[in-house]
Design an enzyme around this catalytic site. Sequence first.
Site, PDB file in Angstrom:
ATOM      1  NE  ARG A  64      -3.953 -12.090  -2.584  1.00 35.81           N
ATOM      2  CZ  ARG A  64      -3.468 -11.008  -1.979  1.00 35.81           C
ATOM      3  NH1 ARG A  64      -3.849 -10.717  -0.754  1.00 35.81           N
ATOM      4  NH2 ARG A  64      -2.595 -10.230  -2.587  1.00 35.81           N
ATOM      5  CE  LYS A 165      -5.553   6.599   9.476  1.00 34.35           C
ATOM      6  NZ  LYS A 165      -4.887   6.037  10.623  1.00 34.35           N
ATOM      7  CG  ASP A 194      -7.612  11.364   7.748  1.00 36.51           C
ATOM      8  OD1 ASP A 194      -8.381  10.768   8.540  1.00 36.51           O
ATOM      9  OD2 ASP A 194      -6.653  12.030   8.120  1.00 36.51           O
ATOM     10  CG  HIS A 195     -11.950   7.551   9.566  1.00 37.73           C
ATOM     11  ND1 HIS A 195     -10.766   6.909   9.780  1.00 37.73           N
ATOM     12  CD2 HIS A 195     -12.428   7.861  10.785  1.00 37.73           C
ATOM     13  CE1 HIS A 195     -10.551   6.827  11.074  1.00 37.73           C
ATOM     14  NE2 HIS A 195     -11.534   7.398  11.718  1.00 37.73           N
ATOM     15  CE  LYS A 199     -14.026  10.889  13.630  1.00 35.53           C
ATOM     16  NZ  LYS A 199     -15.065   9.972  14.097  1.00 35.53           N
ATOM     17  CD  GLU A 233      -7.012   6.198  19.557  1.00 33.31           C
ATOM     18  OE1 GLU A 233      -7.747   5.480  18.886  1.00 33.31           O
ATOM     19  OE2 GLU A 233      -5.769   6.163  19.488  1.00 33.31           O
ATOM     20  CG  ASP A 252      -2.713   4.681  13.856  1.00 33.80           C
ATOM     21  OD1 ASP A 252      -3.134   4.362  12.733  1.00 33.80           O
ATOM     22  OD2 ASP A 252      -3.315   4.412  14.911  1.00 33.80           O
ATOM     23  CG  HIS A 257      -6.686  10.948  12.254  1.00 31.74           C
ATOM     24  ND1 HIS A 257      -7.155  10.675  10.996  1.00 31.74           N
ATOM     25  CD2 HIS A 257      -6.791   9.796  12.955  1.00 31.74           C
ATOM     26  CE1 HIS A 257      -7.533   9.412  10.929  1.00 31.74           C
ATOM     27  NE2 HIS A 257      -7.318   8.847  12.111  1.00 31.74           N
ATOM     28  CE  LYS A 357      -3.578   3.057  19.431  1.00 27.66           C
ATOM     29  NZ  LYS A 357      -5.038   3.184  19.251  1.00 27.66           N
TER      30      LYS A 357
END
Lengths: 507, 354
Positions: A64, A165, A194-195, A199, A233, A252, A257, A357
Site C-alpha cells: 500500500r 503461519k 512454518d519456518h 531448519k 525462548e 504461536d 512448531h 517465553k
Amino acid sequence: MSTGTLPANPLAEGLDSVRRAPPGVLVVFGASGDLTHRKLLPALERLSRRRLLPAAFAVVGVARTDMSDDSFRDIMADAVPGAGPGWAEIIKNSVYISGDYSDPDTFLKLKARLEELDEALGTESNRTYYLATVPDVFAEVAWALGKVGLNRPEGGGFARLVIEKPFGRDLETARGLDAALHEVFDEDQIYRIDHYLGKETVQNVLALRFANAIFEPLWSRNYIDHVQITVAETIGVEKRGSFYEKAGALRDIVQNHVMQVLSLTLMEPPGSIDAEGIRDEKVKALRSVVIPSVDEVANMSVRAQYDSGWVEGNAVPGYRQEEGVSRSSQTETYVALKLLVDNWRWAGVPIYARTGKRLPKRVTEVALQFKAVPHLAFPKAAATGLNPNALVLRIQPDEGVTLRFGAKVPGQAFMVRDVLMDFSYGAAFLEEPPDAYERLLLDAMVGDPTLFIRSDEVDTAWKIVQPLLDAWASDDPPPVAGYAAGTWGPRQADTLIERDGRRWRTP
Amino acid sequence: MADAVTELPAPERAVAGDPEAPHAVQTWEGRGVGLGEVIAALPELRRQASGRGAGTRTAVMTIVMVIKPDDDPEVVAAPIRALGAHHPCRALVLRPDLDSTPVIDAREFLWQAEPVASGGGHPVFFEELYLHVGGQAASHLSSIVGPFVLADLPVVMWFPDALPDPADPLLRLASALVVDTRVAVDDRGAIAHSYRTLLELANHQPVVDLSWVRLQPWRELLAGLFEPEHIRPFLQCVRSVSVSGKPGPRHILAGWLMAELDLRARELAMSDSKHVEINLEAVCGSEEGVFQVRRDDGTRAVWAKASLSNGMSHSQALPLPDDSLTSALSAAISNLRADRVWERALAAAAALAS
C-alpha cells in the site's frame, strides 16, 4: 511449462546436483514491511550469491505504501549491506507497484508489469506470490489474483502462492481461510510456510530416523518410555505485546512448531522421501494423537504467564507489565502438555511438550527417554550416577545429537555412571546451513512442497489444540499459573509430569 | 630422540590476526624416531588435552600431503589447518627425501578450532603430523602412511605442486586425489602429456583439480544463460567460441566447450589474457545471440550476459570466493567424486594441445 521437446543443456552437466530456481518472478505482497526487509530480501541475496536464482529473474514488490520503482530498489539494496554483485543485477530488474489490495486496479497493474518482465527478461510467465502481509488479507489477495487471471498465467508458466503461519486463529477460521484460498488456487499451488521446517536440523530428524538402521528399531513403545519436546525462548514478547495478546503460546508455537516436530518424531517411515510420502505420514501421525475432551484439558495441560525475574543476568518485567499487554491478561506465555498417541508404535508412550517465553535458555530439542534396563546386575550403590538412556535431538542452538549411556568409571571398583556421546553439526560439516527462509523460498520457486504444510496437516493440528482453546474460553477456565522469568516454568508443569513418576529434563 | 608432549602456553594462531583461526594446544616432536613412537604420541596429545574437551575426535577424513624436500611443512600445510572446524581432519604431511640420512623426524600438533556454524557448539580438535622421511624409506611411503589413516573415513591425497606417478603404490591408499593443474602443469609443451597422465590417474580414483574448481563460476554462469526455454536452442547452433585466459585454465575451459557442445577445433579460438573470458555466438533461425562470461580486472566477480537480436537480454553476476588455496581445497574436498565432465574436458584439451 512444456519441457517435452526442450533440448538438454549440456553445459549444465556436472553442475546440476544443486537445485536452482527456474526463470521467473517473485511477487512479494507486503514489500514495504519488516518481514520482506529483514528476512526475504537477505534470503534472496544469499540465493543469488550461490547462483541458485536464474539470470532471468526479478522481484516485484506490491504494497500500500506509495513508492517508486527506484525507492523500492533502494530498499532492496539497503536490506543487504555488502551484497554480492548478483544482487545488483536482480535489483536492476525489479519493480514496485503501490496500491490497495482491495483495489482491482492494483492487480491489473501487476499483471501488466509481469507481462512486460516476461518480454524483456524471458521470465516465462512463472510467478511465485509471497504474501508477507498480515494474515487478514490472505484471502483477499488470493481472490484478487484470481480475478485478473494471475492464478493461471496465460503463458503456460506456474503460479504459486506462499503464505506463512498463522493459518487461522482456530479450527473454524483455519477452515474458512482454506476454503477461500481453494476457490482460486489448487492445493498443489499453495505453499504454507512454518519456518521451523526450513531448519536443517528439523529436517535431520528424517535423516537420523530413516537413513540409519540403528535408531529405527528402538523408535517405539518397546524401548521408549516417553518423549519430551521443549521449545524454550529466553526472550519475552519484545515489541509484539499487542500481537501476542491475541495469539499466546498455544497458537504461536504449539499448533505449528511443536506439532511439526511432533509429527516428524512420531511418523512411520515413508515409502519415499518426497512431498506426498512425507506429508501423508505426518498427517497419519497427527491423526493418531488422542484429542482430549474439553473436560480433560485441566488434567493434561498447564498454561502460565511469566512474572518478573532475571534472565541471562538481566532483570526483566512480568508479562502483564510488558508494553501492549493488558494488566489483567489471561494470555499464556507458557504451555505444558501431555499427549497420548493411539497407534501400534506409540501406544502407552506419553509425549510431554512444553514451550515458553522467558525461560532460562533458548533451546529446542526432542528427547527420547528410553526405558530402564529390566534388571540392574550391579549393586545399587555402584550405579547411583546411572540414568536410563536418552537420545536427544538438539534442534537449536548447538544443533546435533546426544546419546546418554552408562560407562564404567575407571578404577578398581565397578562403578557405572552416565556419559554423553555428542555429535555437533558445526563440527562435521563444511557449510553454514541455509537460513530457513532461504531454503523455503527456493523450494517454493523450484516447486518442491515437501517442507510446506498441507491443508490436512493444518486442520489436524488445529483439531488437537482446539479443545484447549475451548476450555480456556469457557465459563470455568483452568487458571493461568505464574512462573518467575528465568525459571523452567510453573510448579504445576512439574506436577503434570511428576504424577506419572517422571521429570522434565533440564536441557 | 622424542620430546614429551608439550602444552603450548598461549594460543599459537595459525593465521596471524584471525581470532577465528585454529590454535595449537599440544605439540610433540621427535628426531630420528621409530614410527611406533610417532604413533604412540598421537593419543597422548589428546589425553593431555582432555581437560579442554579434546577427548572426542571429530574428523571427516585423513588428508595426506606430499611435499618437496625444501618445502617448509608448516607453511605448505597451512591451507589444511585453516580448514579447521569446516573439515576437521587428520593431516599427514610427508616430506620424502631420498638423498638425506635414513631417519624419520616427526612433529605433531593438536589444533583447536571453534565451530563455524551459528548457534555455538563445541570446539573441534584435530591432529597434524609432519614426517620427514629420509633415505630409502622415502620410496616406500605407503608403508608409513598406513598406520596413520583414520579407519572408515576417506583418505584424500593432495599433491600441491606436481602430479603423482600413476604407478606410485602410495596412491592405492587414496580414496581421492587433489591436484592443481594451474600449478602442476606450468609448461605449455607438457599440457597434453600431463592431461593424459591425469586421465590415467582418474581411471583408478576420483581426481579433483583445484583449477577446475576455481573455474566453476564461469561454467555456472555460462550454463545459466541458457536456462530459459527460448534460449536453450541456441546451444545447438553455436557459430563461434572464443576463450581467453592463462594457459591451463583456458585449455580446460576450451576442452569443456568442445566436448559438451561437440565443436570442431576451427570453431574455437584461444588467446592469452590475465582473466578468463568466454564469448559465444550463435544463430538460431533469424535470431542471433551473443553470450559472454567475463571477469574484469580488479574485481572479484564474474559477469554473464545474454543478448538476443530481438532485444531480450538478461544478465547475472557471481562473487568469486576468496583466492586462497584453503577456499579451493575446501570446495574440492566437499565433493570427492569422479567428475566425468572434467575428464571429457581434459581429453578434449589434450587433443587441442597436441
